[in-house]
Design an enzyme around this catalytic site. Structure first.
Site, PDB file in Angstrom:
ATOM      1  N   GLU A  81       0.771  -1.595  -0.340  1.00 39.55           N
ATOM      2  CA  GLU A  81       0.815  -0.244  -0.042  1.00 39.55           C
ATOM      3  C   GLU A  81       0.709   1.088   0.055  1.00 39.55           C
ATOM      4  O   GLU A  81       0.679   2.281  -0.877  1.00 39.55           O
ATOM      5  CB  GLU A  81      -0.882   0.426   1.254  1.00 39.55           C
ATOM      6  N   CYS A 137     -13.044   1.946 -15.943  1.00 33.14           N
ATOM      7  CA  CYS A 137     -13.476   3.446 -15.708  1.00 33.14           C
ATOM      8  C   CYS A 137     -12.380   4.175 -15.750  1.00 33.14           C
ATOM      9  O   CYS A 137     -11.743   4.314 -14.370  1.00 33.14           O
ATOM     10  CB  CYS A 137     -13.463   3.762 -14.396  1.00 33.14           C
ATOM     11  N   CYS A 148     -17.382   1.839 -21.179  1.00 36.95           N
ATOM     12  CA  CYS A 148     -18.650   2.246 -20.640  1.00 36.95           C
ATOM     13  C   CYS A 148     -19.565   1.063 -21.047  1.00 36.95           C
ATOM     14  O   CYS A 148     -20.129   0.319 -20.114  1.00 36.95           O
ATOM     15  CB  CYS A 148     -19.173   3.623 -20.263  1.00 36.95           C
ATOM     16  N   CYS A 178     -24.866   4.605 -13.481  1.00 37.01           N
ATOM     17  CA  CYS A 178     -23.700   5.447 -13.481  1.00 37.01           C
ATOM     18  C   CYS A 178     -24.519   7.046 -13.772  1.00 37.01           C
ATOM     19  O   CYS A 178     -25.116   7.338 -15.369  1.00 37.01           O
ATOM     20  CB  CYS A 178     -22.536   5.245 -14.341  1.00 37.01           C
TER      21      CYS A 178
END
Length: 349
Positions: free
Chosen positions: A35, A190, A197, A206
Site C-alpha cells: 500500500e 473506468c 462504459c 452510473c
DNA sequence: AATGCGGGGTT
DNA sequence: AACCCAGCATT
C-alpha cells in the site's frame, strides 16, 4: 441501491479482478508495504519493487533492524523517498508500540508516519477484513462518474462528500474484495481518458454515463506552469575515486547520494557554475574538465537539465554540512542515487 | 487550502 | 508536453 452496486462489483471482480502479488498472501506486513509503494505509483511499476523489498525485508523486524541506507537502496528509482523513510521509522514504532504486529485499527494506523486515511482503510479492510472505506485516485474517479459529481474533487467539501459515498458503498460482507474491486474497476474499465462504459457492471447506475458526460469527469484542477532549471554537477576524481555527497534526510530526495553541484546563476556557464558550487559547498578547489553527460530529467514540479563535468581534485579537505565519501566507480552501485544521477553514472561506463 | 514530494507510463 | 498514478505531510 448501495447493495446492488456492491453485489455487481463483487461479481465482476470474481471474474475480472487482477491477480497481483500482494493478493496472494494475507500477511498484514506485506499488505502495508504494498500500500505504501502504491501511493501515487502505478501497479506495474510497483510489482518488481515489491518483490525485491519483500525478499530483502521479509518481516517488520527485518525492516526495523535494517540500516536506512539499505532501505533507500532497495527503494532507489521508485520515487517519493519519504515513503521509504517513513516505512522504516514506522517499522521501529510497530516493534515498540505494537510488539511487531501491524495494527488493525484506523486510529492506530494513521498515527504511524506515511499512513493516511486511505492507506489505513486499505490495510484494515484488505489485511483484516474489516469494513472501512478507501479513497484513492481510482475510487475518486469511479465515484465522481457514478454520482455525476461536477465539482473539482480536490476541494475539501467535495472530498468529504466522496468519503461519505465510499463509506456508504462498502459492504459489511467482504469489504476486502469490494475495495480492491473498486480500484480494479477504475484501473481497467473506468479509466481516465476513454472509459469502457459498455463493458462496465455499473452502467445501469452510473449518472455520468446516463448523461453522457463520463469523459469530462472528474473535473481536473488547472495545471500550473513548472519551472526549468539548469544544474551543473562535478564528477570529481582523485586518483581512481570520485566524490559523492549525501542529501539531507528531509526534503527532496532526502537521504540519497549525488554528485555535488547546484543551479546555475543568471548569466553563468555550466563550467563556471560547477567550480563555484564545489568551492562553496565543499570548500575544495577542482579543475573542471570534459563534459561527462547532459541529462534532462522531469520531476513532478520542475524540470532540470543537468550538466555533468569530469573534474580533477586539486586542493583542500572537504568541509561539508552533510556526509561525503570518496568511492570507486564500482562502489557507486552500493549507494542510492536519484534517477537523474543514475543516468550520469550509466554514462561514465 | 495549498504546496512539496519522483519517476515512469500513456496519450 | 500534459496527464495520471492504491496519497501523505506540512504549512
Amino acid at each position: 441501491m448501495e447493495q446492488d452496486i456492491a453485489k455487481r462489483i463483487l461479481r465482476w471482480y470474481r471474474k475480472e479482478g487482477r491477480d497481483l502479488p500482494w493478493r496472494r498472501i494475507s500477511d498484514p506486513y506485506a499488505i502495508w508495504v504494498s500500500e505504501i509503494m502504491l501511493q501515487q505509483t502505478q501497479v506495474a511499476t510497483v510489482i518488481p519493487y515489491y518483490e525485491r523489498f519483500m525478499a530483502a525485508f521479509p518481516t517488520v523486524t527485518d525492516l526495523a533492524h535494517a540500516p536506512l541506507g539499505t532501505v533507500l537502496k532497495v527503494w532507489e528509482g521508485l520515487g517519493y523517498y519519504a515513503r521509504a523513510r517513513n516505512l522504516h521509522r514506522a517499522a521501529k514504532m510497530i516493534l515498540e508500540r505494537h510488539q511487531g504486529t501491524i495494527p488493525g485499527e484506523i486510529m492506530a494506523l494513521t498515527s504511524l508516519p506515511g499512513i493516511g486515511r486511505s492507506t489505513a482503510g486499505a490495510i484494515v479492510s484488505i489485511a483484516y477484513g474489516k469494513k472501512a472505506p478507501i479513497l484513492d485516485g481510482n475510487v475518486r474517479r469511479v465515484l465522481c462518474r457514478l454520482f455525476a459529481i461536477r465539482k473539482n474533487p480536490s476541494l475539501t467539501p467535495v472530498q468529504k462528500k466522496l468519503w461519505g459515498l465510499s463509506e456508504g458503498l462498502v459492504p459489511g460482507k467482504d469489504p476486502r474484495s469490494f475495495n480492491q474491486a473498486l480500484m480494479d474497476l477504475g484501473a481497467s474499465i473506468c479509466t481516465p481518458n476513454d472509459p469502457d462504459c459498455p463493458a462496465c457492471c455499473l452502467k445501469p447506475f452510473c449518472l455520468a454515463y446516463q448523461k453522457g458526460i463520463q469523459k469530462s469527469l472528474p473535473i481536473k484542477s488547472p495545471g500550473k506552469k513548472i519551472p526549468h532549471y539548469h544544474v551543473a554537477v562535478g564528477v570529481i576524481w582523485k586518483g581512481k575515486k570520485v566524490l559523492i555527497t549525501q542529501r539531507p534526510l528531509e526534503g527532496l530526495l532526502g537521504g540519497l547520494w549525488e554528485f555535488p553541484g547546484g543551479k546555475l546563476k543568471e548569466g553563468e556557464t555550466p563550467a563556471i557554475a560547477v567550480a563555484r558550487e564545489i568551492r562553496e559547498e565543499l570548500k575544495i578547489t577542482v579543475s573542471v574538465g570534459d563534459l561527462a553527460d547532459i541529462v534532462r530529467h522531469a520531476y513532478s514540479h520542475f524540470r532540470i537539465t543537468l550538466h555533468a563535468f569530469h573534474c580533477r581534485y586539486r586542493d583542500g579537505a572537504p568541509r561539508t554540512l552533510n556526509p561525503y565519501r570518496w568511492v570507486s566507480p564500482g562502489e557507486l552501485e552500493r549507494f542510492a542515487f536519484p534517477a537523474a544521477n543514475r543516468k550520469i553514472i550509466a554514462a561514465l561506463k
